[in-house]
Design a protein around this motif. Sequence first.
Motif, PDB file in Angstrom:
ATOM      1  N   THR A 349      71.032 -44.198 -65.954  1.00 23.96           N
ATOM      2  CA  THR A 349      72.019 -45.113 -65.568  1.00 23.96           C
ATOM      3  C   THR A 349      72.176 -46.154 -66.592  1.00 23.96           C
ATOM      4  O   THR A 349      73.128 -47.071 -66.192  1.00 23.96           O
ATOM      5  N   ALA A 350      71.268 -46.491 -67.719  1.00 23.04           N
ATOM      6  CA  ALA A 350      71.445 -47.363 -68.406  1.00 23.04           C
ATOM      7  C   ALA A 350      72.593 -47.248 -69.397  1.00 23.04           C
ATOM      8  O   ALA A 350      72.925 -46.115 -69.736  1.00 23.04           O
ATOM      9  N   LEU A 354      76.013 -53.939 -77.959  1.00 25.92           N
ATOM     10  CA  LEU A 354      75.524 -54.993 -78.546  1.00 25.92           C
ATOM     11  C   LEU A 354      76.731 -55.979 -78.583  1.00 25.92           C
ATOM     12  O   LEU A 354      77.930 -55.620 -79.446  1.00 25.92           O
ATOM     13  N   SER A 355      76.618 -57.201 -78.056  1.00 24.97           N
ATOM     14  CA  SER A 355      78.143 -57.909 -78.245  1.00 24.97           C
ATOM     15  C   SER A 355      77.867 -58.992 -79.527  1.00 24.97           C
ATOM     16  O   SER A 355      76.754 -59.214 -79.911  1.00 24.97           O
ATOM     17  N   PRO A 356      78.899 -59.781 -79.836  1.00 28.65           N
ATOM     18  CA  PRO A 356      78.608 -60.690 -80.849  1.00 28.65           C
ATOM     19  C   PRO A 356      77.680 -61.674 -80.743  1.00 28.65           C
ATOM     20  O   PRO A 356      77.091 -62.336 -81.416  1.00 28.65           O
ATOM     21  N   PRO A 373      79.105 -52.745 -87.241  1.00 25.83           N
ATOM     22  CA  PRO A 373      79.888 -51.564 -87.034  1.00 25.83           C
ATOM     23  C   PRO A 373      79.638 -51.100 -85.437  1.00 25.83           C
ATOM     24  O   PRO A 373      80.399 -50.366 -84.517  1.00 25.83           O
ATOM     25  N   MET A 374      78.436 -51.591 -84.821  1.00 20.28           N
ATOM     26  CA  MET A 374      78.045 -51.385 -83.362  1.00 20.28           C
ATOM     27  C   MET A 374      78.730 -52.357 -82.659  1.00 20.28           C
ATOM     28  O   MET A 374      78.404 -52.027 -81.221  1.00 20.28           O
ATOM     29  N   VAL A 375      78.962 -53.610 -82.971  1.00 23.63           N
ATOM     30  CA  VAL A 375      79.516 -54.503 -82.105  1.00 23.63           C
ATOM     31  C   VAL A 375      80.458 -54.306 -81.168  1.00 23.63           C
ATOM     32  O   VAL A 375      81.667 -53.478 -81.670  1.00 23.63           O
ATOM     33  N   GLY A 376      80.442 -54.252 -79.859  1.00 22.50           N
ATOM     34  CA  GLY A 376      81.303 -54.098 -78.701  1.00 22.50           C
ATOM     35  C   GLY A 376      81.134 -52.520 -78.597  1.00 22.50           C
ATOM     36  O   GLY A 376      82.155 -52.385 -77.367  1.00 22.50           O
ATOM     37  N   LYS A 377      80.611 -51.626 -79.000  1.00 22.02           N
ATOM     38  CA  LYS A 377      80.446 -50.408 -78.519  1.00 22.02           C
ATOM     39  C   LYS A 377      79.409 -50.170 -77.321  1.00 22.02           C
ATOM     40  O   LYS A 377      78.525 -50.831 -77.321  1.00 22.02           O
ATOM     41  N   THR A 378      79.717 -49.145 -76.398  1.00 21.45           N
ATOM     42  CA  THR A 378      78.931 -49.042 -75.492  1.00 21.45           C
ATOM     43  C   THR A 378      78.297 -47.701 -75.536  1.00 21.45           C
ATOM     44  O   THR A 378      78.944 -46.453 -75.880  1.00 21.45           O
ATOM     45  N   PHE A 379      77.022 -47.580 -75.723  1.00 25.00           N
ATOM     46  CA  PHE A 379      76.198 -46.176 -75.641  1.00 25.00           C
ATOM     47  C   PHE A 379      75.670 -45.806 -74.488  1.00 25.00           C
ATOM     48  O   PHE A 379      74.802 -46.930 -73.680  1.00 25.00           O
ATOM     49  N   ASP A 380      75.533 -44.789 -74.077  1.00 28.86           N
ATOM     50  CA  ASP A 380      75.206 -44.434 -72.568  1.00 28.86           C
ATOM     51  C   ASP A 380      73.771 -43.763 -72.514  1.00 28.86           C
ATOM     52  O   ASP A 380      73.202 -43.468 -71.492  1.00 28.86           O
ATOM     53  N   SER A 381      73.090 -44.000 -73.652  1.00 27.78           N
ATOM     54  CA  SER A 381      71.741 -43.435 -73.681  1.00 27.78           C
ATOM     55  C   SER A 381      71.014 -44.268 -74.582  1.00 27.78           C
ATOM     56  O   SER A 381      71.475 -44.598 -75.732  1.00 27.78           O
ATOM     57  N   ASP A 382      69.572 -44.331 -74.531  1.00 27.08           N
ATOM     58  CA  ASP A 382      68.867 -45.192 -75.451  1.00 27.08           C
ATOM     59  C   ASP A 382      68.925 -44.131 -76.905  1.00 27.08           C
ATOM     60  O   ASP A 382      68.742 -44.741 -77.726  1.00 27.08           O
ATOM     61  N   ILE A 383      68.816 -42.695 -76.748  1.00 27.51           N
ATOM     62  CA  ILE A 383      69.018 -42.014 -78.105  1.00 27.51           C
ATOM     63  C   ILE A 383      70.069 -42.420 -78.820  1.00 27.51           C
ATOM     64  O   ILE A 383      70.000 -42.252 -79.866  1.00 27.51           O
ATOM     65  N   ALA A 407      66.419 -55.621 -76.265  1.00 29.38           N
ATOM     66  CA  ALA A 407      66.349 -56.678 -75.341  1.00 29.38           C
ATOM     67  C   ALA A 407      67.699 -57.619 -75.212  1.00 29.38           C
ATOM     68  O   ALA A 407      67.743 -57.957 -74.135  1.00 29.38           O
ATOM     69  N   GLU A 408      68.428 -57.520 -76.341  1.00 30.62           N
ATOM     70  CA  GLU A 408      69.879 -58.110 -76.375  1.00 30.62           C
ATOM     71  C   GLU A 408      70.758 -57.325 -75.703  1.00 30.62           C
ATOM     72  O   GLU A 408      71.902 -57.760 -75.829  1.00 30.62           O
ATOM     73  N   SER A 409      70.764 -55.894 -75.716  1.00 29.45           N
ATOM     74  CA  SER A 409      71.771 -55.003 -75.606  1.00 29.45           C
ATOM     75  C   SER A 409      71.744 -54.175 -74.397  1.00 29.45           C
ATOM     76  O   SER A 409      72.766 -53.796 -73.723  1.00 29.45           O
ATOM     77  N   ALA A 410      70.482 -53.856 -73.657  1.00 31.92           N
ATOM     78  CA  ALA A 410      70.478 -53.153 -72.707  1.00 31.92           C
ATOM     79  C   ALA A 410      70.795 -53.698 -71.485  1.00 31.92           C
ATOM     80  O   ALA A 410      70.864 -54.786 -70.873  1.00 31.92           O
ATOM     81  N   SER A 411      71.709 -52.747 -70.564  1.00 29.22           N
ATOM     82  CA  SER A 411      71.977 -53.012 -69.288  1.00 29.22           C
ATOM     83  C   SER A 411      71.589 -52.001 -68.402  1.00 29.22           C
ATOM     84  O   SER A 411      72.285 -50.886 -68.317  1.00 29.22           O
ATOM     85  N   MET A 412      70.394 -52.523 -67.506  1.00 27.70           N
ATOM     86  CA  MET A 412      69.677 -51.383 -66.786  1.00 27.70           C
ATOM     87  C   MET A 412      68.965 -51.979 -65.837  1.00 27.70           C
ATOM     88  O   MET A 412      68.736 -53.329 -65.596  1.00 27.70           O
ATOM     89  N   ASN A 413      68.569 -51.218 -64.861  1.00 28.51           N
ATOM     90  CA  ASN A 413      68.028 -51.688 -63.528  1.00 28.51           C
ATOM     91  C   ASN A 413      66.264 -51.626 -64.109  1.00 28.51           C
ATOM     92  O   ASN A 413      65.660 -50.656 -63.681  1.00 28.51           O
ATOM     93  N   ALA A 414      65.973 -52.613 -64.922  1.00 32.01           N
ATOM     94  CA  ALA A 414      64.645 -52.640 -65.253  1.00 32.01           C
ATOM     95  C   ALA A 414      63.498 -53.091 -64.109  1.00 32.01           C
ATOM     96  O   ALA A 414      62.586 -52.337 -64.380  1.00 32.01           O
TER      97      ALA A 414
END
Length: 522
Positions: A349-350, A354-356, A373-383, A407-414
Motif C-alpha cells: 500500500t506504499a 518526490l516533491s520539489p 524528471p522524477m519530481v511530481g511522479k507517483t510510484f506505486d512500489s519501491d522497485i 525518506a523524503e518520498s515514501a508515503s506508507m504506514n511505517a
Amino acid sequence: MNKQVKAFIFAIVVALGGFVFGLDAAVISGTVGFVTEQFGLSELQVGILVSSPAFGVLFALLAAGPLCNKIGRKKTLIIIAGMYWISAVTSALAPNYIGLVCARILGGLAFTSITVSAMYIGEIAPPKWRGKLVSVNQMNIVLGLTAAYFVNYLLVKATDTEAAWAVKLNMEQHIWRYMLGSEIVPALVWLVALFFVPESPRWLVYRGRIEEAKLIMHRITSDDEIGEQIAAMEESLHRGDEELSAMSQIKELCHKRMRIAVIVAIIISIAQQLSGINAILFYAPTVFEQLGGGTNTAFQQTVWVGLVSVVFTLAAILLVDKLGRRPMILFGLLWVMVSHLICAYGFKTATYTLSPEAVQELPAEVDSAALVPMVGKTFDSDIAFKDALIEVLGAEPARTHAAAIIAESASMNAGLILGGILSFIAAFHFSIGPLMWVLFSELFPTSLRGVAIPFFALVSSTISAAVQFMFPWQLANMGGTSIFLFYAIVGAAGCAAIWPFLPETKNLSIEEIQLQLEKKTL
C-alpha cells in the motif's frame, strides 16, 4: 569456594563465546551502507560480504568435532577465541573489499563456538544447573546481537551529532571500522579468560588420562562422587566406541525407525532459516531504511530488534517446559506467517512521490538536477521507484543515496511495517529459533548425535548463507512486498509440513521419545 560454584563460573566463562558470536554476527549489519559507499559495491558483492562468515562456518562445522576430540575442548575454544580476535582486528583494518571478506570468513570459522561451548558446558556443569547453563549460552547470543545494535546506533548518533570524541577519532570517515572493531575487546577478554578454565574431564577420560580427569573433578565435584562419575564416563565412552562410529550412525539415521525424526529435523532446519530471520538480523538498518525514516532512525529501530529478541528468548526458556515444544513451534510458525503478511501489506500500500520541496531537503551530495524528471511522479512500489532512481542517477549513486531519497518520498504506514517486523522477531525467538536446538537434542538418541546434530546444523547453516547472500539482490529486484510475502508462505508451508510429524517431547526421556517416534513410523 564451593566446588559447584567453581563449575558454574567455568561454564559461564565458556558461555561468553555465545556473546562474542552474537556480536560478531550482527555488527556487520550497521556497516553495510558505509562499506557499500566506500568500496562502490554491487548488491551481490554486499551479499558476499555479509554471508561470508556463514560460508566459513560450513567448513568449520566439518572440522570442529574431530578437532575437539583430538586436542580437547579447552584448546579448541582457545583457537576459536583467537580467530574471533584476529578477525575483528583485520576486519577493522581491512584495506579493501577482498581483505574485508577474507577477515569475515575467518570470523565465520569461529562461529562453531556455539556448539563447542554447549558441548563443554554440558560436560562440566553440575547436573542440576546443566539445562539452565546451556540456555545461558543461547541467551548470550541474543545479548551479543543486542549489544551490536546498540554499539552501531551509538556510533551513528555520535557521528551525526558531531560529538567531540567522535570528531577526534575521525569517526565520520571510519565509522564502519569502529563498528567492526567493537568486537576486539570482548573477544580478547574471552580469549584470556579461557586460559583459566580446566579441560573437560569427560574428554580426559576419553583420552585415557584418568588421573588428570580426577584432579579436575576434585575442583568441581564432591570427593565421594568422583569415583562413581569417572566410572560412568568410562562405561559410557566404552559403549560409544562400539556403537558410535560415523558409518554406523549414518546407517542408523537412514533406518525407517528414524524416519520421522529426520523429517522433522529437515523441515525445521529449512523453515527456520527461510523464515527470513537472518535477512532481518544481518541487514536490519538496510531493512528499516525502506520505511522512510532515514539512516539515523533505522539504526535506532534496530535497537528494538535486540530488545524484543532478548525478551522473547527469555520467555521461551522459561515456558518451553510448561507449554511444550509442539504448540510453541506450530503457533510460532503461524505467528511468523501473520507477521510477514502484515509487512507485505504495508509495502503493497506504499507510494513514493518526490516533491520539489523534498528535493530541496536532500543532502548536498545528491545531484538534485538529475532528479527533475522524477519530481511530481507517483510510484506505486519501491522497485519502480528505485529503478527510476537508477535511470536518472546511475546505479552507484542511487544505491548510496536511496535511503535519504526514500525518506523524503515514501508515503506508507511505517508503524505497521515496523510492528510486523518486531512481531516476526518475537515469534522467531519464542519458537523456532531456540526450540530447533532443543528438538535436535531430543529427537536423536545419544548414540546418533555425533552425526545427526552437525549434519542438520550444516543444512541450517547452508540455507542461512544463501539467504544472507541473496537478500540485497532480492531487495533491489523483488521489493518489500514480494520478499515478505515469500517469507509468509514459508511460515505457512513449514507449519503445514511439520504438523503431522512433530511429536510432543515435553517431560519425556530420550527412550520414551524414541518409542513415540517409532509408533509414528511411515
